[in-house]
Design a protein around this motif. Structure first.
Motif, PDB file in Angstrom:
ATOM      1  N   ALA A 165       0.903  -1.213  -0.225  1.00 13.02           N
ATOM      2  CA  ALA A 165      -0.011  -0.086  -0.050  1.00 13.02           C
ATOM      3  C   ALA A 165       0.806   1.243   0.043  1.00 13.02           C
ATOM      4  CB  ALA A 165      -0.732   0.158   1.375  1.00 13.02           C
ATOM      5  N   GLY A 166       0.679   2.324  -0.731  1.00 13.72           N
ATOM      6  CA  GLY A 166       1.304   3.398  -0.704  1.00 13.72           C
ATOM      7  C   GLY A 166       0.598   4.562   0.007  1.00 13.72           C
ATOM      8  N   LEU A 167       1.213   5.593   0.244  1.00  9.99           N
ATOM      9  CA  LEU A 167       0.742   6.528   1.250  1.00  9.99           C
ATOM     10  C   LEU A 167      -0.717   7.159   1.066  1.00  9.99           C
ATOM     11  CD1 LEU A 167       3.802   8.728   2.613  1.00  9.99           C
ATOM     12  CD2 LEU A 167       2.769   7.109   3.607  1.00  9.99           C
ATOM     13  N   PRO A 168      -0.913   7.372  -0.314  1.00 11.03           N
ATOM     14  CA  PRO A 168      -2.553   7.738  -0.535  1.00 11.03           C
ATOM     15  C   PRO A 168      -3.526   6.810  -0.007  1.00 11.03           C
ATOM     16  CG  PRO A 168      -0.710   8.216  -2.527  1.00 11.03           C
ATOM     17  CD  PRO A 168      -0.091   7.465  -1.564  1.00 11.03           C
ATOM     18  N   ASP A 169      -2.854   5.527  -0.152  1.00 10.09           N
ATOM     19  CA  ASP A 169      -4.042   4.470  -0.099  1.00 10.09           C
ATOM     20  C   ASP A 169      -4.104   4.384   1.566  1.00 10.09           C
ATOM     21  OD1 ASP A 169      -4.024   3.411  -2.570  1.00 10.09           O
ATOM     22  OD2 ASP A 169      -2.042   2.334  -2.143  1.00 10.09           O
ATOM     23  N   LEU A 170      -3.068   4.515   2.268  1.00  8.79           N
ATOM     24  CA  LEU A 170      -3.131   4.685   3.767  1.00  8.79           C
ATOM     25  C   LEU A 170      -4.011   5.707   4.197  1.00  8.79           C
ATOM     26  CD1 LEU A 170       0.513   3.690   4.678  1.00  8.79           C
ATOM     27  CD2 LEU A 170      -1.368   2.181   5.007  1.00  8.79           C
ATOM     28  N   GLU A 171      -3.776   7.102   3.340  1.00  7.91           N
ATOM     29  CA  GLU A 171      -4.293   8.049   3.880  1.00  7.91           C
ATOM     30  C   GLU A 171      -5.991   8.197   3.600  1.00  7.91           C
ATOM     31  OE1 GLU A 171      -2.289  11.113   1.668  1.00  7.91           O
ATOM     32  OE2 GLU A 171      -0.663  11.515   3.404  1.00  7.91           O
ATOM     33  N   MET A 172      -6.151   7.560   2.386  1.00  3.74           N
ATOM     34  CA  MET A 172      -7.594   7.175   2.323  1.00  3.74           C
ATOM     35  C   MET A 172      -8.287   6.286   3.358  1.00  3.74           C
ATOM     36  SD  MET A 172      -9.156   6.039  -1.301  1.00  3.74           S
ATOM     37  CE  MET A 172      -8.375   7.164  -2.230  1.00  3.74           C
ATOM     38  N   THR A 173      -7.437   5.469   3.453  1.00  4.56           N
ATOM     39  CA  THR A 173      -8.254   4.244   4.558  1.00  4.56           C
ATOM     40  C   THR A 173      -8.149   4.729   6.050  1.00  4.56           C
ATOM     41  OG1 THR A 173      -7.503   2.646   3.300  1.00  4.56           O
ATOM     42  CG2 THR A 173      -8.077   2.098   5.453  1.00  4.56           C
ATOM     43  N   TYR A 174      -7.160   5.633   6.581  1.00  4.26           N
ATOM     44  CA  TYR A 174      -6.936   5.938   7.776  1.00  4.26           C
ATOM     45  C   TYR A 174      -6.901   7.313   8.085  1.00  4.26           C
ATOM     46  CZ  TYR A 174      -5.831   1.053   8.391  1.00  4.26           C
ATOM     47  OH  TYR A 174      -5.588  -0.503   8.334  1.00  4.26           O
ATOM     48  N   GLY A 175      -6.932   8.129   7.129  1.00  2.97           N
ATOM     49  CA  GLY A 175      -6.849   9.937   7.333  1.00  2.97           C
ATOM     50  C   GLY A 175      -5.639  10.442   6.933  1.00  2.97           C
ATOM     51  N   PRO A 176      -5.569  11.593   6.785  1.00  2.00           N
ATOM     52  CA  PRO A 176      -4.445  12.253   6.317  1.00  2.00           C
ATOM     53  C   PRO A 176      -3.228  12.265   7.520  1.00  2.00           C
ATOM     54  CG  PRO A 176      -6.185  14.038   6.793  1.00  2.00           C
ATOM     55  CD  PRO A 176      -6.708  12.616   7.083  1.00  2.00           C
ATOM     56  N   ALA A 177      -3.406  12.054   8.507  1.00  3.21           N
ATOM     57  CA  ALA A 177      -2.400  11.975   9.749  1.00  3.21           C
ATOM     58  C   ALA A 177      -2.081  10.800   9.953  1.00  3.21           C
ATOM     59  CB  ALA A 177      -2.978  12.811  10.939  1.00  3.21           C
ATOM     60  N   VAL A 178      -2.188   9.777   9.115  1.00  5.86           N
ATOM     61  CA  VAL A 178      -1.817   8.387   9.402  1.00  5.86           C
ATOM     62  C   VAL A 178      -0.144   8.443   9.468  1.00  5.86           C
ATOM     63  CG1 VAL A 178      -1.933   7.811   6.963  1.00  5.86           C
ATOM     64  CG2 VAL A 178      -2.082   6.002   8.771  1.00  5.86           C
ATOM     65  N   LEU A 179       0.210   7.626  10.288  1.00  6.38           N
ATOM     66  CA  LEU A 179       1.736   7.371  10.650  1.00  6.38           C
ATOM     67  C   LEU A 179       2.427   8.341  11.098  1.00  6.38           C
ATOM     68  CD1 LEU A 179       2.167   4.778   7.744  1.00  6.38           C
ATOM     69  CD2 LEU A 179       2.244   4.317   9.903  1.00  6.38           C
ATOM     70  N   PHE A 180       1.771   9.601  11.199  1.00  9.08           N
ATOM     71  CA  PHE A 180       2.522  11.035  11.837  1.00  9.08           C
ATOM     72  C   PHE A 180       3.347  10.519  13.021  1.00  9.08           C
ATOM     73  CE2 PHE A 180       1.098  14.799   9.778  1.00  9.08           C
ATOM     74  CZ  PHE A 180       0.934  14.187   8.516  1.00  9.08           C
ATOM     75  N   ASP A 181       2.620   9.837  14.256  1.00 10.93           N
ATOM     76  CA  ASP A 181       3.574   9.701  15.165  1.00 10.93           C
ATOM     77  C   ASP A 181       4.539   8.766  15.353  1.00 10.93           C
ATOM     78  OD1 ASP A 181       1.789  11.235  16.619  1.00 10.93           O
ATOM     79  OD2 ASP A 181       0.523   9.802  17.573  1.00 10.93           O
ATOM     80  N   GLU A 182       4.178   7.471  14.493  1.00  8.54           N
ATOM     81  CA  GLU A 182       5.498   6.684  13.913  1.00  8.54           C
ATOM     82  C   GLU A 182       6.581   7.317  13.587  1.00  8.54           C
ATOM     83  OE1 GLU A 182       2.150   6.133  13.820  1.00  8.54           O
ATOM     84  OE2 GLU A 182       1.452   4.363  14.222  1.00  8.54           O
ATOM     85  N   ALA A 183       6.298   8.035  12.444  1.00  6.19           N
ATOM     86  CA  ALA A 183       7.325   8.712  11.538  1.00  6.19           C
ATOM     87  C   ALA A 183       8.123   9.827  12.443  1.00  6.19           C
ATOM     88  CB  ALA A 183       6.668   9.450  10.518  1.00  6.19           C
ATOM     89  N   LEU A 184       7.319  10.493  13.346  1.00 10.66           N
ATOM     90  CA  LEU A 184       8.322  11.387  14.442  1.00 10.66           C
ATOM     91  C   LEU A 184       9.181  10.493  14.798  1.00 10.66           C
ATOM     92  CD1 LEU A 184       5.329  13.749  15.462  1.00 10.66           C
ATOM     93  CD2 LEU A 184       7.502  14.390  13.951  1.00 10.66           C
ATOM     94  N   ASN A 185       9.027   9.212  15.528  1.00 12.06           N
ATOM     95  CA  ASN A 185       9.863   8.315  16.374  1.00 12.06           C
ATOM     96  C   ASN A 185      11.143   8.001  15.293  1.00 12.06           C
ATOM     97  OD1 ASN A 185       8.204   8.353  18.563  1.00 12.06           O
ATOM     98  ND2 ASN A 185       7.008   6.724  17.819  1.00 12.06           N
ATOM     99  N   HIS A 186      10.926   8.060  14.157  1.00  9.36           N
ATOM    100  CA  HIS A 186      12.092   7.856  13.225  1.00  9.36           C
ATOM    101  C   HIS A 186      13.014   9.209  13.008  1.00  9.36           C
ATOM    102  CE1 HIS A 186      12.059   3.634  11.491  1.00  9.36           C
ATOM    103  NE2 HIS A 186      10.821   3.756  11.906  1.00  9.36           N
TER     104      HIS A 186
END
Length: 397
Positions: free
Chosen positions: A49-70
């Motif tokens: 799944a690409g980011l557009p697929d994830l954003e469509m499914t879970y919203g535009p802020a999906v994975l923000f917290d996890e990405a910040l940890n990186h």
């Protein structure tokens, strides 16, 4: 990554970092690859799944917290490497904000190691022989090497060292049965006085509890300490007030209440109570205790800076086998398997510890005895002992 601002004041680093959208999106996708089981997308195989697929499914802020940890530790560590800056302790992140274009901006503050200039640290001569006066020899060598070094010791390093000294002392107190007994005495004696309608100053209660603890813990009363404890408390309270008829029953309730209170304490609460009892036995506040150790902390920091600088100048390296051996030693002391210890230990502090150990060995092994200085020191000490002995004879007469 873009550095918007960088300031260094009193060895405190303050840097504002901007991560653009492209870099942040890469971090989001890396976070997704680590969490594919948490973010399934209908019709897509895990990891496809690409980011557009994830954003469509879970919203535009999906994975923000996890990405910040990186992205926060990665970019900050890259900045430190690029600038050649070494920090101590845990950096503090603040003022984080997401940018309109999809990037993220944040501020990091961290305590820095100061720059030092090494003086002579090899071949130092001191008026002691290592084979005969090892402790004095080593202390004198280290002190002289530190005195030869130029640099400023930041206050925050002394405070952090004081925190470490305090934490170690709390561990020592927690492992000493004497202070567990003293903490019990402090509570029980105070409550025993109250049960007899006796009012005593806190400082007197503390001193009496200390005396009682020492007597109770002595070998003489080792077998019957509970009965001895009870009889002594009754004698102490009776000196100031007639005891009520049900005083023994009240003592039983006091002991039971104390046991219940201890059982409900967290380990942190127990440690603090024990440390407070320890400080009370010295008749010191924690602030006074820390003030007394300021000089020790400053000396320890100076030694750390010296050993780090020597390790860097000599390009001291630590092999994986040496790290592994150190971890095995730690695991044995903690009663753990080496694999378990290795999985839960940050190796960086261990490597610095091993480097410092090697630097210290290098300094001490190169040191020599100042024979002329030793002769003069021995003569001065002999005269001082002779003078003290004569003074003692005069005092007796």
């Amino acid at each position: 990554m873009k550095i918007n601002r960088k300031t260094i004041t009193d060895y405190i680093l303050d840097v504002e970092i901007l991560v653009d959208k492209e870099e942040f999106d890469r971090a989001r996708y890396a976070a997704y690859m680590e969490n594919t089981d948490r973010y399934p997308v209908m019709g897509k195989a895990p990891g496809l799944a690409g980011l557009p697929d994830l954003e469509m499914t879970y919203g535009p802020a999906v994975l923000f917290d996890e990405a910040l940890n990186h992205v926060i530790p990665d970019t900050f560590n890259q900045f430190l490497g690029d600038e050649g800056i070494r920090i101590m302790g845990r950096p503090q992140v603040s003022d984080m904000q997401f940018m309109p274009d999809g990037g993220v901006q944040f501020t990091v503050k961290a305590d820095m190691y100061p720059d030092v200039q090494l003086g002579q640290y090899e071949g130092i001569a001191v008026p002691f022989r290592r084979s005969e006066q090892q402790l004095e020899f080593e202390q004198a060598v280290v002190q002289k090497a530190c005195e030869n070094m130029k640099g400023e010791i930041p206050p925050h390093m002394v405070e952090q060292k004081l925190d470490a000294i305090t934490a170690q002392e709390k561990i020592n107190v927690n492992n000493d049965a004497v202070y567990h007994l003293l903490a019990d005495m402090l509570v029980v004696v105070d409550e025993a006085y109250k049960a007899a309608d006796v009012v005593r100053p806190k400082v007197q209660v503390r001193r009496e509890a200390m005396d009682l603890m020492l007597q109770t813990a002595s070998a003489e009363h080792e077998m019957d300490w509970k009965e001895y404890f009870r009889s002594q408390i009754k004698d102490m309270a009776e000196r100031y007030h007639d005891l009520p008829a049900d005083y023994d029953a009240k003592l039983d309730k006091i002991f039971a209440a104390r046991d219940k209170a201890k059982a409900s304490q967290t380990p942190e609460e127990r440690t603090e109570e024990l440390f407070k009892a320890y400080l009370g036995s010295l008749e010191l506040t924690e602030e006074q205790w820390r003030n007394q150790r300021q000089l020790q902390a400053a000396r320890d920091v100076c030694l750390d800076l010296l050993l780090d600088a020597v390790a860097a100048e000599k390009k001291i390296e630590i092999t994986p086998a040496e790290v592994r051996q150190f971890i095995e030693e730690i695991a044995a002391q903690a009663g753990m398997e080496p694999e378990e210890a290795e999985a839960n230990i940050n190796k960086d502090p261990l490597i610095w510890k091993l480097k410092r150990d090697k630097a210290l060995v290098l300094i001490l092994n190169s040191a020599v005895t100042d024979e002329e200085g030793k002769k003069k020191l021995d003569e001065a000490r002999a005269k001082a002992r002779e003078k003290a002995a004569k003074a003692a004879v005069v005092k007796e007469q």
